[in-house]
Design a protein around this motif. Structure first.
Motif, PDB file in Angstrom:
ATOM      1  N   TYR A  36      33.855  65.083   7.959  1.00  0.00           N
ATOM      2  CA  TYR A  36      34.610  64.544   7.193  1.00  0.00           C
ATOM      3  C   TYR A  36      34.077  63.311   6.330  1.00  0.00           C
ATOM      4  O   TYR A  36      34.654  63.393   4.993  1.00  0.00           O
ATOM      5  CB  TYR A  36      35.884  63.880   8.195  1.00  0.00           C
ATOM      6  N   SER A  41      34.951  69.000   3.391  1.00  0.00           N
ATOM      7  CA  SER A  41      35.959  69.877   4.523  1.00  0.00           C
ATOM      8  C   SER A  41      36.773  70.677   3.482  1.00  0.00           C
ATOM      9  O   SER A  41      37.144  69.673   2.276  1.00  0.00           O
ATOM     10  CB  SER A  41      35.930  69.281   5.480  1.00  0.00           C
ATOM     11  N   PRO A  44      40.549  68.288   4.901  1.00  0.00           N
ATOM     12  CA  PRO A  44      40.040  67.007   5.794  1.00  0.00           C
ATOM     13  C   PRO A  44      41.172  67.027   6.606  1.00  0.00           C
ATOM     14  O   PRO A  44      41.117  66.101   7.179  1.00  0.00           O
ATOM     15  CB  PRO A  44      40.196  66.287   4.453  1.00  0.00           C
ATOM     16  N   LYS A  48      40.747  65.956  10.335  1.00  0.00           N
ATOM     17  CA  LYS A  48      41.127  64.543  10.391  1.00  0.00           C
ATOM     18  C   LYS A  48      41.633  64.845  12.320  1.00  0.00           C
ATOM     19  O   LYS A  48      41.760  64.200  12.922  1.00  0.00           O
ATOM     20  CB  LYS A  48      41.625  63.618   9.945  1.00  0.00           C
TER      21      LYS A  48
END
Length: 75
Positions: A36, A41, A44, A48
């Motif tokens: 991340y 990514s 993202p 998360k």
């Protein structure tokens, strides 16, 4: 008198499983956090959210672990 010893063994095995699960999730959190923060990514926001979900699961497993340890002390 064998029941308490059996309960203790079962709780000890359960404690081991809970710790192993939490450790593996913590390692996954570390790896996903690194991804991340790298900005590489594809998703993202989803990553998360997954990290946050894993952290919640880890906290829940440690809550279970506290109850197991309390039960072990009682046996």
């Amino acid at each position: 008198m064998s029941a308490p010893a059996t309960d203790s063994v079962d709780l000890g095995a359960l404690q081991h499983d809970v710790i192993a699960g939490a450790v593996s999730k913590q390692l996954l959190v570390h790896c996903q956090t690194t991804l991340y923060r790298s900005g590489n990514s594809v998703d993202p926001v989803g990553l998360k959210a997954r990290i946050d979900q894993l952290k919640t699961q880890i906290a829940e497993e440690f809550d279970v672990l506290v109850h197991i340890q309390d039960a072990l002390r009682a046996t």
